[in-house]
Design an enzyme around this catalytic site. Structure first.
Site: not given
Length: 276
Positions: A269, A70, A169, A95, A140
């Site tokens: 992103c 990612d 997000h 991550r 998040r």
């Protein structure tokens, strides 16, 4: 509506999707049993970076690291305002190692990097919008991180609660069209139902002339877009949003990043903005 919207040149940081894959599931879009076409992802990513450069923007790259599939989602690594870098502390353990190569890149480029004490996922949930920073929470980034961001930048932070897991997000549910100036607070596009009732009221008060997206356009990653104030780099699947943007005097620039939607990502992103 201004007859001619003026673009502002941007500086972007991106990461090649050489190791892109869906190896785990940390949002509803991710299905590890669904194959990812890395060649197609690389071609789409190259198109995006070429389009940015064609429109006069500076594009810099951080080297991808094996085992970090990612890492291509550069926006999550930090938020940069006034040449100051507020780093990331990812929610998912998978991550968290991504922060290391991004921090190394920023330091090599001459920046100091602040390490957050609370879970914070960069521009994924922190959206600079002129005089303030719009800040998402609910899935998040934590509210404690919002306070850290305000103390670090000295910029008012406006907390917004996300309630739909498909829009985990803030940058999947909202993007800044222009940051304003000369007394203007700029404008945004967003999908109201992604937010709690109170947060919807806040956005309606701050941006009474906002572009309102449909769920269909939001699910097509139409709100995971990047605007330079005139050109809007947007998912081609967000057809109603594209029409509305054109009606408002913006110039939509469709870029297909559909392969990245398999991991819950899109244009924004993949794009970290370095604001000096």
């Amino acid at each position: 509506m201004p007859e001619t919207r003026v673009p502002r040149r941007r500086r972007f940081l991106v990461c090649e999707p050489r190791h892109f894959a869906v190896q785990y599931a940390i949002n509803p879009w991710m299905h590890p049993d669904a194959p990812v076409d890395v060649g197609r992802a690389q071609a789409q990513w190259r198109t995006l970076t070429d389009v940015y450069r064609d429109h006069g923007h500076t594009v810099e790259t951080v080297a991808p690291v094996p085992g970090l599939p990612d890492m291509v989602f550069a926006a999550n690594a930090a938020v940069v305002v006034g040449g100051r870098v507020f780093g990331s502390l990812f929610h998912a353990p998978e991550r968290r190692p991504e922060s290391v190569p991004y921090e190394a890149w920023f330091k090599a480029a001459g920046f100091d990097v602040y390490h957050p004490e609370s879970v914070c996922e960069g521009e994924g949930d922190l959206v600079p919008a002129g005089r303030w920073i719009l800040a998402g929470t609910g899935f998040r980034t934590t509210r404690e991180a919002h306070r850290e961001v305000q103390e670090f930048f000295g910029v008012p932070v406006i907390g917004l609660t996300l309630v739909d897991p498909y829009f985990y997000h803030l940058d999947t549910a909202l993007f800044v069209l222009d940051e304003g100036g000369d007394g203007s607070d700029g404008n945004i596009a967003y999908y109201p139902e992604a937010f709690s009732p109170g947060s919807r009221e806040v956005l309606a008060r701050l941006y009474p002339d906002a572009v309102i997206a449909t769920r269909e356009d939001a699910m097509a990653f139409g709100l995971n877009s990047v605007s330079d104030g005139r050109h809007v780099f947007v998912s081609p699947g967000a057809t109603a949003l594209i029409a509305e943007l054109a009606e408002r005097g913006y110039v939509p620039v469709p870029v297909d990043l559909s392969e990245f939607q398999k991991a819950g990502g899109g244009i924004k992103c993949c794009t970290q903005e370095i604001r000096s």
